[in-house]
Design an enzyme around this catalytic site. Structure first.
Site, mmCIF file in Angstrom:
data_model
loop_
_atom_site.group_PDB
_atom_site.id
_atom_site.type_symbol
_atom_site.label_atom_id
_atom_site.label_comp_id
_atom_site.label_asym_id
_atom_site.label_seq_id
_atom_site.Cartn_x
_atom_site.Cartn_y
_atom_site.Cartn_z
ATOM 1 N N GLU A 120 16.963 60.851 75.889
ATOM 2 C CA GLU A 120 17.729 59.620 75.712
ATOM 3 C C GLU A 120 18.266 59.579 74.292
ATOM 4 O O GLU A 120 17.499 59.561 73.317
ATOM 5 C CB GLU A 120 16.831 58.402 75.984
ATOM 6 N N GLU A 149 27.878 56.947 71.587
ATOM 7 C CA GLU A 149 27.171 58.221 71.432
ATOM 8 C C GLU A 149 27.968 59.382 72.017
ATOM 9 O O GLU A 149 27.988 60.476 71.456
ATOM 10 C CB GLU A 149 25.788 58.116 72.082
ATOM 11 N N ASP A 190 18.170 51.606 78.005
ATOM 12 C CA ASP A 190 16.899 52.234 78.381
ATOM 13 C C ASP A 190 16.510 51.872 79.817
ATOM 14 O O ASP A 190 16.028 52.716 80.571
ATOM 15 C CB ASP A 190 15.801 51.802 77.401
#
EC number: 2.7.1.147
Length: 496
Positions: free
Chosen positions: A297, A328, A481
Protein backbone atom coordinates in the site's frame (compact mmCIF):
# COMPACT_ATOMS: atom_id res chain seq x y z
CA UNK A 1 -63.27 27.77 -21.94
CA UNK A 2 -61.66 25.33 -24.39
CA UNK A 3 -58.28 26.75 -23.54
CA UNK A 4 -58.98 26.27 -19.83
CA UNK A 5 -60.12 22.69 -20.45
CA UNK A 6 -56.93 21.98 -22.44
CA UNK A 7 -54.74 23.32 -19.65
CA UNK A 8 -56.63 21.36 -17.03
CA UNK A 9 -56.40 18.18 -19.12
CA UNK A 10 -52.64 18.66 -19.61
CA UNK A 11 -52.22 19.31 -15.91
CA UNK A 12 -54.22 16.18 -15.05
CA UNK A 13 -52.11 14.07 -17.41
CA UNK A 14 -48.91 15.59 -16.03
CA UNK A 15 -50.05 14.65 -12.54
CA UNK A 16 -50.92 11.14 -13.73
CA UNK A 17 -47.52 10.65 -15.40
CA UNK A 18 -45.82 11.99 -12.28
CA UNK A 19 -47.68 9.39 -10.21
CA UNK A 20 -46.55 6.66 -12.61
CA UNK A 21 -42.93 7.81 -12.12
CA UNK A 22 -43.36 7.55 -8.38
CA UNK A 23 -45.38 4.34 -8.17
CA UNK A 24 -43.77 2.36 -11.00
CA UNK A 25 -40.10 3.37 -11.10
CA UNK A 26 -39.18 0.01 -12.58
CA UNK A 27 -41.12 0.68 -15.83
CA UNK A 28 -38.81 1.36 -18.77
CA UNK A 29 -37.73 4.99 -18.42
CA UNK A 30 -37.76 5.42 -22.22
CA UNK A 31 -41.51 4.65 -22.34
CA UNK A 32 -42.28 7.12 -19.56
CA UNK A 33 -40.15 9.81 -21.17
CA UNK A 34 -41.85 9.28 -24.55
CA UNK A 35 -45.25 9.76 -22.93
CA UNK A 36 -44.06 12.88 -21.14
CA UNK A 37 -42.50 14.32 -24.31
CA UNK A 38 -45.66 13.68 -26.34
CA UNK A 39 -47.54 15.94 -23.92
CA UNK A 40 -44.90 18.64 -24.55
CA UNK A 41 -44.58 19.30 -20.86
CA UNK A 42 -40.84 20.07 -20.88
CA UNK A 43 -37.96 17.83 -19.82
CA UNK A 44 -38.91 14.58 -18.12
CA UNK A 45 -38.15 14.53 -14.40
CA UNK A 46 -35.39 12.20 -13.22
CA UNK A 47 -36.74 8.95 -11.79
CA UNK A 48 -36.98 9.05 -7.99
CA UNK A 49 -36.25 6.43 -5.34
CA UNK A 50 -35.10 3.09 -6.76
CA UNK A 51 -35.02 4.61 -10.24
CA UNK A 52 -32.27 7.15 -9.48
CA UNK A 53 -28.84 6.39 -11.00
CA UNK A 54 -27.37 6.12 -7.47
CA UNK A 55 -30.01 3.59 -6.37
CA UNK A 56 -29.69 1.53 -9.54
CA UNK A 57 -25.90 1.49 -9.28
CA UNK A 58 -25.95 0.44 -5.61
CA UNK A 59 -28.46 -2.35 -6.36
CA UNK A 60 -26.35 -3.58 -9.28
CA UNK A 61 -23.24 -3.63 -7.05
CA UNK A 62 -25.03 -5.72 -4.43
CA UNK A 63 -25.83 -8.31 -7.10
CA UNK A 64 -22.22 -8.37 -8.34
CA UNK A 65 -20.38 -8.51 -5.00
CA UNK A 66 -19.92 -12.19 -4.22
CA UNK A 67 -17.30 -13.84 -2.01
CA UNK A 68 -14.48 -15.63 -3.85
CA UNK A 69 -14.37 -19.42 -4.02
CA UNK A 70 -10.99 -19.52 -2.24
CA UNK A 71 -10.94 -17.12 0.71
CA UNK A 72 -8.14 -15.76 2.88
CA UNK A 73 -7.97 -17.26 6.37
CA UNK A 74 -4.96 -15.51 7.93
CA UNK A 75 -3.77 -12.01 6.99
CA UNK A 76 -0.55 -10.43 8.29
CA UNK A 77 -0.30 -6.64 8.13
CA UNK A 78 2.62 -4.29 8.90
CA UNK A 79 4.45 -2.06 9.58
CA UNK A 80 3.14 1.49 10.23
CA UNK A 81 0.72 2.18 13.08
CA UNK A 82 -0.15 5.20 15.20
CA UNK A 83 -2.97 7.09 16.91
CA UNK A 84 -4.76 9.55 14.63
CA UNK A 85 -5.94 12.73 16.31
CA UNK A 86 -8.69 14.03 14.01
CA UNK A 87 -10.00 17.60 14.23
CA UNK A 88 -10.89 20.68 12.19
CA UNK A 89 -7.77 22.03 10.50
CA UNK A 90 -9.03 25.61 10.36
CA UNK A 91 -9.98 25.62 14.06
CA UNK A 92 -6.62 24.18 15.14
CA UNK A 93 -4.63 26.71 13.10
CA UNK A 94 -6.79 29.50 14.55
CA UNK A 95 -6.09 28.14 18.07
CA UNK A 96 -2.36 28.22 17.23
CA UNK A 97 -2.73 31.92 16.35
CA UNK A 98 -2.08 31.35 12.63
CA UNK A 99 -3.76 33.36 9.86
CA UNK A 100 -4.35 32.23 6.26
CA UNK A 101 -1.75 33.52 3.82
CA UNK A 102 -0.48 32.53 0.40
CA UNK A 103 -0.39 28.72 0.19
CA UNK A 104 2.98 27.10 -0.41
CA UNK A 105 3.94 23.42 -0.42
CA UNK A 106 6.78 22.25 1.84
CA UNK A 107 8.19 18.74 1.45
CA UNK A 108 9.15 18.83 5.16
CA UNK A 109 7.58 21.12 7.78
CA UNK A 110 10.08 22.90 10.03
CA UNK A 111 7.79 25.42 11.80
CA UNK A 112 4.22 26.53 12.50
CA UNK A 113 4.55 28.95 9.58
CA UNK A 114 5.42 26.04 7.22
CA UNK A 115 2.36 24.20 8.55
CA UNK A 116 0.08 27.17 7.81
CA UNK A 117 1.45 27.58 4.26
CA UNK A 118 1.25 23.86 3.41
CA UNK A 119 -2.25 23.48 4.87
CA UNK A 120 -3.43 26.56 2.89
CA UNK A 121 -1.86 25.16 -0.30
CA UNK A 122 -3.66 21.81 -0.10
CA UNK A 123 -6.96 23.11 1.32
CA UNK A 124 -7.14 25.49 -1.66
CA UNK A 125 -6.81 22.49 -4.00
CA UNK A 126 -9.06 20.20 -1.93
CA UNK A 127 -6.24 17.65 -2.07
CA UNK A 128 -4.98 15.19 0.54
CA UNK A 129 -1.34 15.37 1.68
CA UNK A 130 0.95 14.00 4.38
CA UNK A 131 4.10 15.72 5.68
CA UNK A 132 6.85 15.14 8.25
CA UNK A 133 7.30 17.80 10.96
CA UNK A 134 11.03 17.99 11.76
CA UNK A 135 10.99 19.92 15.07
CA UNK A 136 10.22 17.42 17.85
CA UNK A 137 9.51 20.04 20.55
CA UNK A 138 7.27 22.19 18.33
CA UNK A 139 5.38 19.12 17.15
CA UNK A 140 4.87 17.90 20.74
CA UNK A 141 3.36 21.30 21.70
CA UNK A 142 1.01 21.31 18.68
CA UNK A 143 0.05 17.64 19.30
CA UNK A 144 -0.84 18.39 22.93
CA UNK A 145 -3.09 21.33 21.93
CA UNK A 146 -4.70 19.19 19.19
CA UNK A 147 -5.24 16.15 21.43
CA UNK A 148 -7.01 18.22 24.11
CA UNK A 149 -8.97 20.36 21.63
CA UNK A 150 -12.79 20.24 22.07
CA UNK A 151 -14.19 17.80 19.53
CA UNK A 152 -10.83 16.15 18.76
CA UNK A 153 -11.25 12.41 18.21
CA UNK A 154 -8.72 9.60 18.65
CA UNK A 155 -8.69 6.75 16.13
CA UNK A 156 -6.57 3.85 15.00
CA UNK A 157 -4.09 5.32 12.50
CA UNK A 158 -1.36 4.27 10.10
CA UNK A 159 -2.06 2.37 6.88
CA UNK A 160 -1.14 -1.04 8.32
CA UNK A 161 -3.24 -0.63 11.46
CA UNK A 162 -6.22 0.72 9.47
CA UNK A 163 -6.02 -2.14 6.96
CA UNK A 164 -5.68 -4.67 9.82
CA UNK A 165 -8.65 -3.12 11.60
CA UNK A 166 -10.76 -3.33 8.42
CA UNK A 167 -9.86 -6.99 7.88
CA UNK A 168 -10.61 -7.74 11.56
CA UNK A 169 -14.24 -6.70 11.02
CA UNK A 170 -14.61 -10.14 9.36
CA UNK A 171 -14.82 -12.56 12.26
CA UNK A 172 -13.72 -15.54 10.14
CA UNK A 173 -10.33 -13.91 9.46
CA UNK A 174 -7.34 -14.06 11.78
CA UNK A 175 -5.32 -10.84 11.62
CA UNK A 176 -1.72 -10.23 12.75
CA UNK A 177 -0.61 -6.59 13.10
CA UNK A 178 2.99 -5.47 13.56
CA UNK A 179 3.92 -1.83 14.12
CA UNK A 180 4.89 0.57 16.91
CA UNK A 181 1.82 0.02 19.12
CA UNK A 182 1.52 2.08 22.29
CA UNK A 183 -1.13 1.75 25.05
CA UNK A 184 -3.75 4.06 23.48
CA UNK A 185 -3.54 2.34 20.09
CA UNK A 186 -3.67 -1.13 21.66
CA UNK A 187 -6.85 -0.10 23.48
CA UNK A 188 -8.43 1.14 20.22
CA UNK A 189 -7.68 -2.02 18.18
CA UNK A 190 -10.32 -4.65 17.44
CA UNK A 191 -10.17 -7.72 19.72
CA UNK A 192 -9.71 -9.82 16.59
CA UNK A 193 -6.29 -8.22 15.91
CA UNK A 194 -3.32 -10.15 17.32
CA UNK A 195 -0.27 -8.01 18.22
CA UNK A 196 3.08 -9.77 18.88
CA UNK A 197 4.54 -8.70 22.27
CA UNK A 198 7.65 -7.39 20.47
CA UNK A 199 5.44 -4.80 18.72
CA UNK A 200 4.27 -3.17 21.96
CA UNK A 201 5.93 0.04 23.12
CA UNK A 202 5.42 2.40 26.09
CA UNK A 203 4.57 5.56 24.11
CA UNK A 204 2.15 6.05 21.20
CA UNK A 205 3.06 7.73 17.93
CA UNK A 206 0.55 10.53 17.24
CA UNK A 207 -0.45 11.76 13.76
CA UNK A 208 -2.50 14.95 13.47
CA UNK A 209 -5.28 14.82 10.87
CA UNK A 210 -6.54 18.29 9.96
CA UNK A 211 -9.88 17.88 8.17
CA UNK A 212 -11.86 20.42 6.14
CA UNK A 213 -15.26 20.22 4.47
CA UNK A 214 -16.23 21.00 0.87
CA UNK A 215 -16.95 24.72 0.65
CA UNK A 216 -15.33 25.48 4.03
CA UNK A 217 -13.73 28.93 4.08
CA UNK A 218 -10.64 30.31 5.80
CA UNK A 219 -9.87 33.89 4.88
CA UNK A 220 -9.81 34.00 1.08
CA UNK A 221 -9.53 30.20 0.84
CA UNK A 222 -12.48 27.99 -0.07
CA UNK A 223 -12.03 24.21 -0.19
CA UNK A 224 -13.41 22.69 -3.45
CA UNK A 225 -13.61 19.21 -1.84
CA UNK A 226 -13.66 17.70 1.64
CA UNK A 227 -10.24 16.30 2.47
CA UNK A 228 -7.47 16.28 5.08
CA UNK A 229 -3.89 17.32 5.75
CA UNK A 230 -1.78 14.93 7.85
CA UNK A 231 1.48 15.65 9.66
CA UNK A 232 3.61 13.98 12.33
CA UNK A 233 7.01 13.70 13.93
CA UNK A 234 7.10 9.94 13.78
CA UNK A 235 10.54 8.33 14.09
CA UNK A 236 9.49 4.71 14.82
CA UNK A 237 7.42 4.43 11.66
CA UNK A 238 9.90 6.62 9.76
CA UNK A 239 12.68 4.09 10.34
CA UNK A 240 10.30 1.15 9.80
CA UNK A 241 11.51 -0.16 13.19
CA UNK A 242 9.06 -3.06 13.21
CA UNK A 243 10.02 -4.57 9.84
CA UNK A 244 12.19 -7.33 11.32
CA UNK A 245 9.60 -8.13 14.03
CA UNK A 246 6.97 -8.36 11.28
CA UNK A 247 8.95 -10.75 9.09
CA UNK A 248 10.04 -12.93 12.01
CA UNK A 249 6.38 -13.24 13.13
CA UNK A 250 5.25 -14.62 9.76
CA UNK A 251 6.78 -18.07 10.19
CA UNK A 252 4.72 -18.80 13.29
CA UNK A 253 1.55 -17.03 12.09
CA UNK A 254 1.53 -18.75 8.65
CA UNK A 255 -0.48 -16.10 6.72
CA UNK A 256 -1.99 -16.71 3.29
CA UNK A 257 -1.86 -12.94 2.52
CA UNK A 258 0.72 -10.33 3.59
CA UNK A 259 0.04 -6.57 3.44
CA UNK A 260 2.96 -4.16 3.73
CA UNK A 261 2.82 -0.38 4.09
CA UNK A 262 4.83 2.48 5.56
CA UNK A 263 7.56 2.98 2.94
CA UNK A 264 6.43 6.60 2.53
CA UNK A 265 7.24 7.24 6.21
CA UNK A 266 10.97 7.01 5.37
CA UNK A 267 10.93 10.46 3.71
CA UNK A 268 12.20 12.06 6.91
CA UNK A 269 15.30 9.81 6.90
CA UNK A 270 18.69 10.37 5.24
CA UNK A 271 19.20 9.06 1.70
CA UNK A 272 21.70 6.47 2.99
CA UNK A 273 19.24 5.10 5.54
CA UNK A 274 16.44 5.06 2.94
CA UNK A 275 18.52 2.97 0.52
CA UNK A 276 19.69 0.63 3.30
CA UNK A 277 16.11 0.10 4.53
CA UNK A 278 14.77 -0.47 1.01
CA UNK A 279 17.31 -3.24 0.42
CA UNK A 280 16.29 -4.79 3.74
CA UNK A 281 12.63 -4.55 2.72
CA UNK A 282 13.41 -6.40 -0.52
CA UNK A 283 15.39 -9.09 1.35
CA UNK A 284 12.61 -9.47 3.93
CA UNK A 285 9.86 -9.81 1.32
CA UNK A 286 11.99 -12.25 -0.66
CA UNK A 287 12.12 -14.47 2.45
CA UNK A 288 8.32 -14.84 2.46
CA UNK A 289 7.48 -18.27 1.01
CA UNK A 290 6.54 -18.41 -2.65
CA UNK A 291 2.81 -18.53 -3.20
CA UNK A 292 1.91 -16.06 -0.43
CA UNK A 293 0.84 -12.83 -2.16
CA UNK A 294 2.26 -9.56 -0.82
CA UNK A 295 0.23 -6.36 -1.24
CA UNK A 296 2.10 -3.02 -0.99
CA UNK A 297 0.00 0.00 0.00
CA UNK A 298 1.57 3.26 -1.15
CA UNK A 299 0.78 6.68 0.38
CA UNK A 300 1.43 10.39 -0.17
CA UNK A 301 5.08 11.15 -1.01
CA UNK A 302 7.15 14.14 -2.12
CA UNK A 303 10.64 12.60 -2.52
CA UNK A 304 11.01 11.60 -6.19
CA UNK A 305 14.30 9.83 -5.55
CA UNK A 306 12.70 7.62 -2.87
CA UNK A 307 9.73 6.83 -5.12
CA UNK A 308 12.06 6.05 -8.04
CA UNK A 309 14.07 3.73 -5.77
CA UNK A 310 10.89 1.93 -4.66
CA UNK A 311 10.05 1.35 -8.33
CA UNK A 312 13.56 0.43 -9.51
CA UNK A 313 15.30 -1.06 -6.45
CA UNK A 314 13.49 -4.36 -6.91
CA UNK A 315 10.60 -3.50 -4.54
CA UNK A 316 7.92 -3.68 -7.25
CA UNK A 317 9.04 -7.07 -8.63
CA UNK A 318 8.87 -8.73 -5.17
CA UNK A 319 5.30 -7.58 -4.36
CA UNK A 320 2.22 -9.12 -5.93
CA UNK A 321 -0.23 -6.25 -5.65
CA UNK A 322 -0.23 -2.44 -5.29
CA UNK A 323 -2.77 -0.01 -3.84
CA UNK A 324 -2.52 3.72 -4.62
CA UNK A 325 -4.49 6.91 -5.35
CA UNK A 326 -4.31 9.51 -8.13
CA UNK A 327 -1.57 11.64 -6.54
CA UNK A 328 0.63 8.63 -5.88
CA UNK A 329 0.04 7.29 -9.39
CA UNK A 330 1.04 10.52 -11.15
CA UNK A 331 3.99 11.03 -8.77
CA UNK A 332 5.15 7.48 -9.52
CA UNK A 333 4.98 8.15 -13.28
CA UNK A 334 6.82 11.49 -12.88
CA UNK A 335 9.53 9.84 -10.73
CA UNK A 336 10.12 6.97 -13.15
CA UNK A 337 9.53 8.81 -16.49
CA UNK A 338 6.27 7.00 -17.27
CA UNK A 339 3.29 8.01 -19.44
CA UNK A 340 1.81 11.50 -18.97
CA UNK A 341 4.70 12.37 -16.61
CA UNK A 342 4.88 15.90 -18.09
CA UNK A 343 1.55 16.59 -16.40
CA UNK A 344 2.27 18.66 -13.28
CA UNK A 345 -1.00 17.70 -11.55
CA UNK A 346 -4.46 16.37 -12.37
CA UNK A 347 -6.91 18.99 -13.57
CA UNK A 348 -10.01 18.04 -11.58
CA UNK A 349 -11.13 14.42 -11.98
CA UNK A 350 -8.18 12.29 -13.21
CA UNK A 351 -8.68 11.35 -16.86
CA UNK A 352 -9.62 7.64 -17.07
CA UNK A 353 -7.58 7.05 -20.24
CA UNK A 354 -4.46 8.63 -18.75
CA UNK A 355 -4.82 6.62 -15.52
CA UNK A 356 -5.30 3.46 -17.59
CA UNK A 357 -2.15 4.23 -19.63
CA UNK A 358 -0.03 4.61 -16.46
CA UNK A 359 -1.43 1.41 -14.90
CA UNK A 360 -0.73 -0.45 -18.15
CA UNK A 361 2.84 0.91 -18.22
CA UNK A 362 3.53 -0.15 -14.60
CA UNK A 363 2.38 -3.73 -15.25
CA UNK A 364 4.14 -3.92 -18.62
CA UNK A 365 7.43 -2.46 -17.34
CA UNK A 366 7.51 -3.92 -13.83
CA UNK A 367 4.86 -6.66 -13.76
CA UNK A 368 5.04 -10.36 -14.51
CA UNK A 369 5.48 -11.48 -18.10
CA UNK A 370 7.12 -14.30 -20.03
CA UNK A 371 10.30 -12.23 -20.34
CA UNK A 372 10.28 -10.69 -16.84
CA UNK A 373 10.82 -12.29 -13.44
CA UNK A 374 8.35 -10.36 -11.28
CA UNK A 375 5.52 -11.16 -8.90
CA UNK A 376 3.55 -7.94 -9.61
CA UNK A 377 0.24 -8.82 -11.25
CA UNK A 378 -2.38 -6.48 -9.70
CA UNK A 379 -2.93 -2.74 -9.07
CA UNK A 380 -5.93 -1.28 -7.25
CA UNK A 381 -6.25 2.42 -8.16
CA UNK A 382 -8.70 4.65 -6.30
CA UNK A 383 -9.69 8.28 -6.66
CA UNK A 384 -12.66 10.21 -5.27
CA UNK A 385 -15.14 9.44 -8.07
CA UNK A 386 -14.00 6.08 -9.54
CA UNK A 387 -11.75 3.02 -9.09
CA UNK A 388 -9.84 0.82 -11.52
CA UNK A 389 -8.44 -2.66 -10.88
CA UNK A 390 -5.76 -3.67 -13.38
CA UNK A 391 -4.55 -7.29 -13.40
CA UNK A 392 -2.22 -9.42 -15.50
CA UNK A 393 -4.42 -12.13 -17.02
CA UNK A 394 -4.36 -15.58 -15.47
CA UNK A 395 -3.39 -14.63 -11.90
CA UNK A 396 -6.51 -13.22 -10.20
CA UNK A 397 -10.22 -14.04 -10.04
CA UNK A 398 -13.33 -12.26 -8.71
CA UNK A 399 -11.91 -8.82 -9.56
CA UNK A 400 -15.29 -7.58 -10.80
CA UNK A 401 -16.66 -8.11 -7.28
CA UNK A 402 -13.45 -6.77 -5.72
CA UNK A 403 -13.53 -3.39 -7.50
CA UNK A 404 -17.25 -3.00 -6.77
CA UNK A 405 -16.74 -3.85 -3.09
CA UNK A 406 -13.89 -1.34 -2.82
CA UNK A 407 -16.03 1.42 -4.34
CA UNK A 408 -19.04 0.53 -2.19
CA UNK A 409 -17.07 0.75 1.05
CA UNK A 410 -15.84 4.23 0.04
CA UNK A 411 -19.46 5.43 0.00
CA UNK A 412 -20.57 3.68 3.18
CA UNK A 413 -17.50 4.53 5.29
CA UNK A 414 -17.40 8.21 4.29
CA UNK A 415 -21.09 8.59 5.23
CA UNK A 416 -20.82 6.19 8.23
CA UNK A 417 -23.73 4.08 7.01
CA UNK A 418 -24.01 0.30 6.88
CA UNK A 419 -25.43 0.31 3.34
CA UNK A 420 -25.40 2.88 0.55
CA UNK A 421 -27.96 5.61 1.30
CA UNK A 422 -28.82 6.94 -2.18
CA UNK A 423 -30.07 10.24 -0.77
CA UNK A 424 -26.64 10.96 0.78
CA UNK A 425 -24.40 10.09 -2.17
CA UNK A 426 -23.93 11.31 -5.73
CA UNK A 427 -22.64 9.75 -8.94
CA UNK A 428 -19.87 12.09 -10.14
CA UNK A 429 -17.80 9.77 -12.33
CA UNK A 430 -17.48 10.67 -16.04
CA UNK A 431 -20.43 9.25 -18.01
CA UNK A 432 -18.28 8.98 -21.12
CA UNK A 433 -14.52 8.35 -21.37
CA UNK A 434 -11.68 6.91 -23.45
CA UNK A 435 -9.96 3.80 -22.06
CA UNK A 436 -6.54 4.96 -23.36
CA UNK A 437 -4.88 7.87 -25.16
CA UNK A 438 -2.27 5.79 -26.97
CA UNK A 439 -4.35 4.61 -29.91
CA UNK A 440 -5.42 1.41 -28.15
CA UNK A 441 -8.40 3.06 -26.48
CA UNK A 442 -12.12 2.79 -27.06
CA UNK A 443 -14.93 5.14 -26.05
CA UNK A 444 -17.14 4.00 -23.16
CA UNK A 445 -20.59 5.38 -22.36
CA UNK A 446 -21.35 4.45 -18.77
CA UNK A 447 -24.63 2.79 -17.74
CA UNK A 448 -25.48 2.74 -13.98
CA UNK A 449 -27.33 -0.57 -14.46
CA UNK A 450 -23.99 -2.17 -15.46
CA UNK A 451 -21.66 -0.51 -12.96
CA UNK A 452 -18.42 -2.38 -13.73
CA UNK A 453 -16.87 -1.70 -17.13
CA UNK A 454 -14.22 -4.15 -18.34
CA UNK A 455 -11.64 -3.78 -21.09
CA UNK A 456 -8.46 -5.61 -22.11
CA UNK A 457 -5.09 -4.58 -23.48
CA UNK A 458 -2.19 -6.92 -24.34
CA UNK A 459 -2.83 -9.49 -21.62
CA UNK A 460 -3.94 -7.00 -18.97
CA UNK A 461 -7.55 -6.65 -17.81
CA UNK A 462 -9.08 -3.44 -16.47
CA UNK A 463 -12.20 -3.23 -14.28
CA UNK A 464 -13.66 0.27 -13.79
CA UNK A 465 -16.48 1.31 -11.48
CA UNK A 466 -17.66 4.71 -10.18
CA UNK A 467 -17.76 5.67 -6.51
CA UNK A 468 -21.00 6.94 -5.02
CA UNK A 469 -19.45 9.99 -3.36
CA UNK A 470 -20.76 10.94 0.07
CA UNK A 471 -22.23 14.47 -0.16
CA UNK A 472 -21.49 15.30 3.46
CA UNK A 473 -18.68 12.98 4.63
CA UNK A 474 -18.33 12.45 8.37
CA UNK A 475 -14.73 11.18 8.09
CA UNK A 476 -12.27 11.07 5.19
CA UNK A 477 -9.25 9.51 6.92
CA UNK A 478 -8.47 5.87 6.16
CA UNK A 479 -10.76 5.59 3.14
CA UNK A 480 -7.93 4.44 0.86
CA UNK A 481 -6.92 1.77 3.38
CA UNK A 482 -10.52 0.56 3.76
CA UNK A 483 -10.85 0.46 -0.05
CA UNK A 484 -7.67 -1.60 -0.49
CA UNK A 485 -8.59 -3.99 2.34
CA UNK A 486 -12.10 -4.54 0.98
CA UNK A 487 -10.80 -5.04 -2.56
CA UNK A 488 -8.30 -7.62 -1.29
CA UNK A 489 -10.91 -9.33 0.88
CA UNK A 490 -13.03 -10.06 -2.23
CA UNK A 491 -10.03 -10.99 -4.40
CA UNK A 492 -8.95 -14.50 -5.22
CA UNK A 493 -5.41 -15.29 -6.27
CA UNK A 494 -4.73 -18.27 -8.51
CA UNK A 495 -2.20 -20.70 -6.99
CA UNK A 496 1.26 -20.61 -8.58
Amino acid sequence: MALWRGSAFAGFLALAVGCVFLLEPELPSSALRSLWSSLRLGPAPAPLGPGSPEDRLAAAWDALIVRPARRWRRVAVGVNACVDVVLSGVKLLQALGLSPGIGKDHTVLHSRNDLEEAFSHFMGKGAAAERFFSDKGAFHDIAQIASEFPGAQHYVGGNAALIGQKFAANSDLKVLLCGPIGPKLHELLDDNVFVPPESLQEVDEFHLILEYQAGEEWGQLKAPHANRFIFSHDLSNGAMNMLEVFVSSLEEFQPDLVVLSGLHMMEGQSKELQMKRLMEVVTSISDIPTGIPVHLELASMTNRELMSSIVHQQVFPVVTSLGLNEQELLFLSQSASGPHSSLSSWDGVPDVGMVSDILFWILKEHGRSKSKVSDLTRIHFHTLVYHILATVDGHWANQLAAVAAGARVAGTQACTTENIDASRVSLRAPREFMTSHSGAGSRIIFNPNEPVVEWHREGISFHFTPVLVCKDPTRTVGLGDAISAEGLFYSEVHPH
